[in-house]
Design an enzyme around this catalytic site. Sequence first.
Site, PDB file in Angstrom:
ATOM      1  N   ASP A 195       0.867  -1.160   0.000  1.00 32.80           N
ATOM      2  CA  ASP A 195       0.000   0.000   0.000  1.00 32.80           C
ATOM      3  C   ASP A 195       0.914   1.224   0.000  1.00 32.80           C
ATOM      4  OD1 ASP A 195      -2.439   1.579   0.438  1.00 32.80           O
ATOM      5  OD2 ASP A 195      -3.222  -0.335   1.148  1.00 32.80           O
TER       6      ASP A 195
ATOM      7  N   HIS B  82     -11.318  -3.615   2.297  1.00 35.82           N
ATOM      8  CA  HIS B  82     -11.417  -3.304   3.726  1.00 35.82           C
ATOM      9  C   HIS B  82     -12.294  -2.072   3.976  1.00 35.82           C
ATOM     10  CE1 HIS B  82      -8.363  -0.777   2.032  1.00 35.82           C
ATOM     11  NE2 HIS B  82      -8.288  -0.059   3.127  1.00 35.82           N
TER      12      HIS B  82
HETATM   13  C1  NOJ Z   1      -8.687   4.651   1.635  1.00 30.81           C
HETATM   14  C2  NOJ Z   1      -8.314   3.462   2.469  1.00 30.81           C
HETATM   15  O1  NOJ Z   1      -8.633   2.302   1.766  1.00 30.81           O
HETATM   16  C3  NOJ Z   1      -9.057   3.619   3.771  1.00 30.81           C
HETATM   17  O2  NOJ Z   1      -9.025   2.460   4.535  1.00 30.81           O
HETATM   18  C4  NOJ Z   1      -8.478   4.808   4.489  1.00 30.81           C
HETATM   19  O3  NOJ Z   1      -9.204   5.053   5.672  1.00 30.81           O
HETATM   20  C5  NOJ Z   1      -8.536   6.057   3.621  1.00 30.81           C
HETATM   21  N1  NOJ Z   1      -8.148   5.814   2.277  1.00 30.81           N
HETATM   22  C6  NOJ Z   1      -7.631   7.112   4.169  1.00 30.81           C
HETATM   23  O4  NOJ Z   1      -6.285   6.750   3.974  1.00 30.81           O
END
Ligand code: NOJ
Length: 528
Positions: free
Chosen positions: A98, A325
Site C-alpha cells: 500500500d 477493507h
Molecule cells: C482509503 C483506504 O482504503 C481507507 O481504509 C483509508 O481510511 C482512507 N483511504 C484514508 O487513507
Amino acid sequence: MKNNSWGGRVVYQIYPRSFNDSNGDGIGDINGITEKLDYLKDLGISALWLSSIYCSPMNDFGYDISDYYQIDPLFGNLNDFDNLLKQAHKHNIKILMDFVPNHTSVDHEWFKKSRSSKQNSKRDWYIWKKPKPNGGTPNNWLSQFGGSAWKFDEKTGEYYLHSFDVSQPDLNWRNPEVVEEITKMMRFWLKRGVDGFRVDVAYQLFKDPFFRDEPDNPEYKIDKNSQYNSLLHIYTVALPETLEMLKKLHDVIDEYEDRFMVCEIYTFLKEIVNLYHIVDRQSFAPFNFSFLSLPWIAQNHKRFIDEFDEMIGDNYFPTYVLGSHDFPRIVSKLGENQARTAALLQLTLRGIPFIYYGEELGMKNRDIPKEKVKDPIALHTPGTGFGRDPVRTPMQWDDSEYAGFSDAEPWLPLETEYRKRNVQTEKQNKTSFLNLYKSILKLRNTKTSLSNGKYIKYFCKNPDIFGYFRRNKLEETFILANFSKEAQETELPNSNWNILLSTGLDRVEKIEKSTLTLRPFEAVILGY
Ligand code: NOJ
Ligand code: CA
C-alpha cells in the site's frame, strides 16, 4: 509499450491485522502471511496487495503513517518483510505494498516540525491556512470521516487540512520537496524488491490552489453518515494536476522491471478511461468499483462491462473488485448464490481481479458490539452501526476457538458463522465457496482464453442472462450468468458446447441441445 506479466495475474488483498497471527498477540502479522503462502498458491492467486504495514499510531490502522521507511513493530520488521518477499517470489507471487501519499499521521516527524512554527522548513509540506476574519474555517471543505476538513492548531493559530481523520494531515503536493521525498521513498521499496503499489486516495493529491468553496450536491439526501456527499467535490477530487502526478509517479515504477501500480480513484467511467490514456502503460490501472454499486440486474452489468471493456481497449487492463477493507462484504450485500455468480464473472472477465481476503470463503459482515468498535469512522458516528470493522474480522482458518487465526483473543470479534465457514471445513465440502474459487482460478490459469483472451460482447435474447465470450487465437470460452431468482432458458450460439464449470460445482456435461437452462442465480463457463 513495455510488456509485463500483470495482465494475467490475479491479486489477493490481505488486511494484515486480520489474516494470520504468528506470535499470539491477537493481531495478524507479516510472518503470519508467510506461513500461509502455500494456501495462497493453492488458491490460484499470483499477487498480493498488503494493506498498509508501515509504522503508524493506528488511528486509521496504518493509513496514518508516521514513518514510510519502517514496518510497524506490530506486524514485524524489515527482515520479516524481506523474508516474505523472498518466499512469495519463490511461489511466483508478486507483492504490492500500500502507498499512502495524500496524508501522513500527525505523529510523523514532518508534521511535528510543520506544526511547530510558521517559519519551519517543513511548514509548507502540509496545507495550512489562516482562519477567516470571524475565526471560522478557511472554506467549506468536508472530511470523508465526518465534519470539516480543517482543524485549528492553537500553537501557530492556523488551520491544517485533513481530508480524512484529524490525525491524518494532508501533504502539500504543490511543494516539489514533497514530491521529491515521496518518490525517494517509492524507490526505497522498489529497490528492496516490492512489485509495485496500490495508491491510496490517488484521486485527491492536489487541491484547488484558490481554496474555493465546493458547491452543494443537488442530489444529496440528508444522511448524517455521509455528510461528505452533501457537496460536489470539484475542487478537491481528480484535478488535472493529480492525474498528471499519477503519471509522474508511475514513471518511477517503470524504472524497474515488471512492476505495477493500481490507484484508488472514485470517478466517472470517462475519467477513469481518461486516466488510462494519460498514464498510457500496461503496468498501470485504476480500480474499478462498479460491481459495488451496480444493481443486481443482468442488463445493467452488460451495459457497463461492454462499454468499459471497449472504452479501455486492448492495450490496457480493466480491474474488477467485489470488496475491500472499506466496503460491505459481497455475500451480505447480494446473498450467497448471487455472490458466487458475481465471483465467476469477476474471475472470467478480461483484466485483473482483486479478491479481498475471505471472499473465497463467502465471509459475511459481522455486527460489532459497541464496546468493541475500532474503526475511526464508526467512532465518529456512534450508535449508527456505520463503519468498516464488520468487513475486517479475522480470517477463518478452522473451527477452533479463535478460528485458527490466533492463540489469543483477536483484535476484532470473529464472524458469527465461522465454525461452518472456514478453510478447513470448506476444503472438505466439494461445492463450497472455497472450492468454487479454486476451480474457477484453476480454469483461468489453464485456459488461455480466460487469462488473456479478448472480451467479446454477446447479445442474449433472454434479458435476465448476461453473457460474453473470451477468445484468443487458440480457443474460446463462453460465460453465461442468470441474474434472476427463477430458472431461465436461452438459445446457444453454435453447438457442441460443454459445461466446464457451474457455480453449483455439480454440473460438468456435454450440452446435447441448442438451448440451455440455467438454475436461479447460476452462472456457467462453457467451452469445447
Ligand atoms: C482509503 C483506504 O482504503 C481507507 O481504509 C483509508 O481510511 C482512507 N483511504 C484514508 O487513507
Ligand atoms: Ca501478531
